[in-house]
Design an enzyme around this catalytic site. Structure first.
Site, mmCIF file in Angstrom:
data_model
loop_
_atom_site.group_PDB
_atom_site.id
_atom_site.type_symbol
_atom_site.label_atom_id
_atom_site.label_comp_id
_atom_site.label_asym_id
_atom_site.label_seq_id
_atom_site.Cartn_x
_atom_site.Cartn_y
_atom_site.Cartn_z
ATOM 1 N N MET A 17 -8.718 8.431 -0.335
ATOM 2 C CA MET A 17 -9.559 8.862 0.795
ATOM 3 C C MET A 17 -10.047 10.289 0.568
ATOM 4 S SD MET A 17 -7.316 7.435 3.965
ATOM 5 C CE MET A 17 -6.479 5.842 3.882
ATOM 6 N N MET A 46 -11.524 -5.432 5.638
ATOM 7 C CA MET A 46 -10.714 -4.459 6.398
ATOM 8 C C MET A 46 -10.417 -5.033 7.784
ATOM 9 S SD MET A 46 -10.081 -2.012 4.368
ATOM 10 C CE MET A 46 -9.116 -1.085 5.560
ATOM 11 N N ASP A 61 -6.766 -6.108 4.478
ATOM 12 C CA ASP A 61 -6.081 -4.808 4.463
ATOM 13 C C ASP A 61 -6.088 -4.186 5.852
ATOM 14 O OD1 ASP A 61 -5.021 -2.365 3.693
ATOM 15 O OD2 ASP A 61 -6.827 -1.677 2.643
ATOM 16 N N MET A 84 -11.958 4.701 -0.673
ATOM 17 C CA MET A 84 -12.580 4.960 0.637
ATOM 18 C C MET A 84 -13.214 6.337 0.551
ATOM 19 S SD MET A 84 -9.474 3.387 2.857
ATOM 20 C CE MET A 84 -8.373 3.611 1.462
ATOM 21 N N ASP A 113 -4.499 3.767 -1.945
ATOM 22 C CA ASP A 113 -5.555 4.151 -1.010
ATOM 23 C C ASP A 113 -6.069 5.555 -1.305
ATOM 24 O OD1 ASP A 113 -5.862 1.895 0.761
ATOM 25 O OD2 ASP A 113 -3.808 2.291 1.412
ATOM 26 N N HIS A 166 -8.238 1.333 -4.066
ATOM 27 C CA HIS A 166 -9.161 1.145 -2.940
ATOM 28 C C HIS A 166 -9.851 2.480 -2.655
ATOM 29 C CE1 HIS A 166 -9.420 0.012 1.667
ATOM 30 N NE2 HIS A 166 -10.606 0.125 1.099
ATOM 31 N N SER A 194 0.843 -1.193 0.000
ATOM 32 C CA SER A 194 0.000 0.000 0.000
ATOM 33 C C SER A 194 0.879 1.243 0.000
ATOM 34 C CB SER A 194 -0.893 0.013 1.245
ATOM 35 O OG SER A 194 -1.326 1.338 1.495
ATOM 36 N N HIS A 244 -1.237 -1.370 -4.225
ATOM 37 C CA HIS A 244 -2.486 -0.985 -3.553
ATOM 38 C C HIS A 244 -2.480 0.536 -3.351
ATOM 39 C CE1 HIS A 244 -5.937 -1.899 -0.880
ATOM 40 N NE2 HIS A 244 -5.490 -0.888 -0.154
HETATM 41 C C1 DX5 Z 1 -6.162 1.865 5.601
HETATM 42 C C2 DX5 Z 1 -5.722 1.566 4.199
HETATM 43 C C3 DX5 Z 1 -4.688 0.519 4.182
HETATM 44 C C4 DX5 Z 1 -3.397 0.950 4.845
HETATM 45 C C5 DX5 Z 1 -2.670 -0.260 5.348
HETATM 46 O O1 DX5 Z 1 -7.186 2.779 5.580
HETATM 47 O O2 DX5 Z 1 -6.816 1.121 3.421
HETATM 48 O O3 DX5 Z 1 -4.427 0.058 2.869
HETATM 49 O O4 DX5 Z 1 -2.564 1.682 4.011
HETATM 50 O O5 DX5 Z 1 -1.573 0.160 6.086
HETATM 51 P P1 DX5 Z 1 -0.862 -0.802 7.145
HETATM 52 O O6 DX5 Z 1 -0.433 -2.013 6.417
HETATM 53 O O7 DX5 Z 1 0.274 0.030 7.649
HETATM 54 O O8 DX5 Z 1 -1.884 -1.103 8.203
HETATM 55 ZN ZN ZN Z 2 -6.348 0.064 1.505
#
Ligand code: DX5
Ligand code: ZN
Length: 211
Positions: free
Chosen positions: A37, A139, A172, A68, A35, A66, A8, A33
């Protein structure tokens, strides 16, 4: 099933993003991956399609995006045009009818489509949409930030899901060499990990230890 490792980039050095992607690719990562947000669905803001468009040039690995974000349907097209290979939306943000509609569109464009669920969302919420999707992303932290501790309840969820879902199950949040073993035993085969991989001195060793 083949275990796939998805670093990620949330935990990468963003001043050197291209080099960071090349580093994990050389170390044996299977997916990248990404992320996304929006500051509404989760209490953090990260990146948009413009970043996906540029990192697309840095790696040959599939980009696993991903989302979010609230109202993901409004933005899926932009992320696909930017070069995403896989799109994940949260079941908390879309109706079953919308997931069905998106699955048709994404299939036509050759994009893999997944649905994620938060730690507090039960498996029963995604059961009606399993027939429309290619993978589920469980998650194991509350989404929003990297580096959080693994929530153990995810294990039961993965096990329940594996009994009824034969395709990819991704997990994740809080994945490291210890929790990776637990989630694989429970039936997960795609592991997203940020801080464990990007925080490691030896990237290849970290990726191999998860696999
Ligand atoms: C959390 C993200 C994850 C995050 C994982 O909201 O969706 O993908 O980056 O990070 P680690 O592996 O550090 O928990
Ligand atoms: Zn993620």
């Amino acid at each position: 099933m083949k275990i796939k490792i998805a670093p990620s980039i949330l935990s990468a050095d963003f001043s050197n993003l291209c080099a960071e992607l090349k580093k994990v690719e050389a170390a044996g990562a299977d997916l990248i991956h990404v992320d996304v947000m929006d500051g509404h669905f989760v209490p953090n803001i990260t990146i948009g399609p413009v970043v996906v468009k540029y990192i697309r040039k840095c790696t040959k690995l599939p980009l696993d995006v991903h989302l979010m974000i609230e109202n993901p349907a409004k933005y899926i097209g932009a992320f696909v045009n930017a070069g995403s290979d896989m799109i994940t939306v949260h079941i908390e943000t879309v109706s079953a009818a919308n997931i069905k509609a998106q699955s048709v569109k994404l299939k036509a464009r050759g994009i893999k489509f997944g649905v994620s669920l938060n730690p507090s969302t039960p498996i029963s919420k995604i059961k009606p949409v399993l027939k429309y999707i290619d993978f589920v992303l469980v998650m194991s932290v509350n989404p929003g930030f990297g580096g959080q501790a693994f929530i153990i309840g995810a294990i039961t969820k993965i096990r329940q899901l594996r009994a009824i879902f034969k395709k990819d199950i991704a997990v994740d949040g809080g994945i490291n060499d210890v929790t990776a073993k637990l989630v694989k035993e429970a039936g997960a085969n795609v592991l997203a990990a940020g801080s464990y991989i990007f925080g490691a001195k030896n990237t290849k060793k970290a990726i191999n230890s998860l696999r």
